[in-house]
Motif scaffolding. Structure first.
Motif, PDB file in Angstrom:
ATOM      1  N   ALA A   1       0.860  -1.064   0.126  1.00  0.00           N
ATOM      2  CA  ALA A   1       0.204   0.015  -0.089  1.00  0.00           C
ATOM      3  C   ALA A   1       0.840   1.289  -0.096  1.00  0.00           C
ATOM      4  N   PHE A   2       0.304   2.117  -0.619  1.00  0.00           N
ATOM      5  CA  PHE A   2       0.832   3.581  -0.530  1.00  0.00           C
ATOM      6  C   PHE A   2       2.475   3.541  -1.355  1.00  0.00           C
ATOM      7  N   THR A   3       2.631   2.519  -2.112  1.00  0.00           N
ATOM      8  CA  THR A   3       3.811   2.572  -3.015  1.00  0.00           C
ATOM      9  C   THR A   3       3.622   3.183  -4.356  1.00  0.00           C
TER      10      THR A   3
ATOM     11  N   CYS B   1       1.586   1.126  -7.197  1.00  0.00           N
ATOM     12  CA  CYS B   1       0.316   0.673  -6.664  1.00  0.00           C
ATOM     13  C   CYS B   1      -0.595   1.549  -6.403  1.00  0.00           C
ATOM     14  N   SER B   2      -0.021   2.899  -5.833  1.00  0.00           N
ATOM     15  CA  SER B   2      -1.027   3.874  -5.791  1.00  0.00           C
ATOM     16  C   SER B   2      -1.187   4.778  -6.858  1.00  0.00           C
ATOM     17  N   GLU B   3      -0.411   4.880  -7.816  1.00  0.00           N
ATOM     18  CA  GLU B   3      -0.408   5.634  -9.134  1.00  0.00           C
ATOM     19  C   GLU B   3      -1.203   5.153 -10.335  1.00  0.00           C
TER      20      GLU B   3
ATOM     21  N   LEU C   1      -4.109   0.446  -8.034  1.00  0.00           N
ATOM     22  CA  LEU C   1      -5.421   0.332  -7.412  1.00  0.00           C
ATOM     23  C   LEU C   1      -6.458   1.496  -8.362  1.00  0.00           C
TER      24      LEU C   1
ATOM     25  N   TRP D   1      -5.378   3.279   3.167  1.00  0.00           N
ATOM     26  CA  TRP D   1      -4.882   3.547   1.547  1.00  0.00           C
ATOM     27  C   TRP D   1      -6.152   3.448   0.734  1.00  0.00           C
TER      28      TRP D   1
ATOM     29  N   GLN E   1      -7.572   6.676  -1.698  1.00  0.00           N
ATOM     30  CA  GLN E   1      -7.576   6.458  -3.062  1.00  0.00           C
ATOM     31  C   GLN E   1      -9.089   6.479  -3.481  1.00  0.00           C
TER      32      GLN E   1
END
Length: 157
Positions: free
Chosen positions: A43-45, A48-50, A53, A85, A89
């Protein structure tokens, strides 16, 4: 590693809901349902975040229109991190599941050791599960992000 046509292994995944902590038995949670389950290393990497997800957030309605009952994201993080997270998002349509000790991903054979970066994590993958049986399995090559995207999963349905 789990293969298409195989039933999911037994496992428990955590979820922090508005009513508190829920520990889901995987077999019960996915019984009788068509599920898209995608996994991220953390999470928050960045990727994964950009991208990972957010792609499922954007395409959630289209996936559900294809008969998907549950869209779930799993990571080797705790349920508190997964909830935070998901909120960051705007992932209200995604079930954010925690595999805190990596036991579920280990049972799938989809764990990896990232050493000092974070220890045991999940490989990046996406699968379609129909009533507990894996019907589609897309596992990314290391440092890749192509076959587990929301677009790739949607195209496979």
């Amino acid at each position: 590693m789990i293969q298409q046509g195989q039933a999911l292994p037994a496992g428990t995944l955590g979820q922090l809901t508005k009513d508190g902590m829920v520990n889901h038995d995987v077999a019960t949670l996915f019984a009788g349902k068509k599920v898209v389950l995608f996994a991220v290393p953390g999470a928050f990497t960045p990727t994964c975040s950009e991208a990972h997800l957010p792609g499922f957030v954007v395409l959630a309605d289209q996936l559900k229109a294809k008969g998907v009952d549950i869209i779930a994201c799993v990571s080797v993080n705790d349920a508190f991190v997964m909830k935070a997270w998901g909120e960051a998002q705007n992932a209200s349509e995604i079930m954010m599941l925690a595999d805190g000790d990596a036991s579920f991903n280990k049972a799938l054979g989809l764990d990896m050791d990232t050493a000092a970066f974070g220890g045991i994590r999940s490989q990046r993958y996406a699968m379609v599960i129909d009533n507990g049986v894996v019907t589609t399995l897309n596992v990314e090559a290391p440092k890749s992000f192509e076959v587990s995207t929301a677009e790739a999963v949607l195209a496979s349905l």
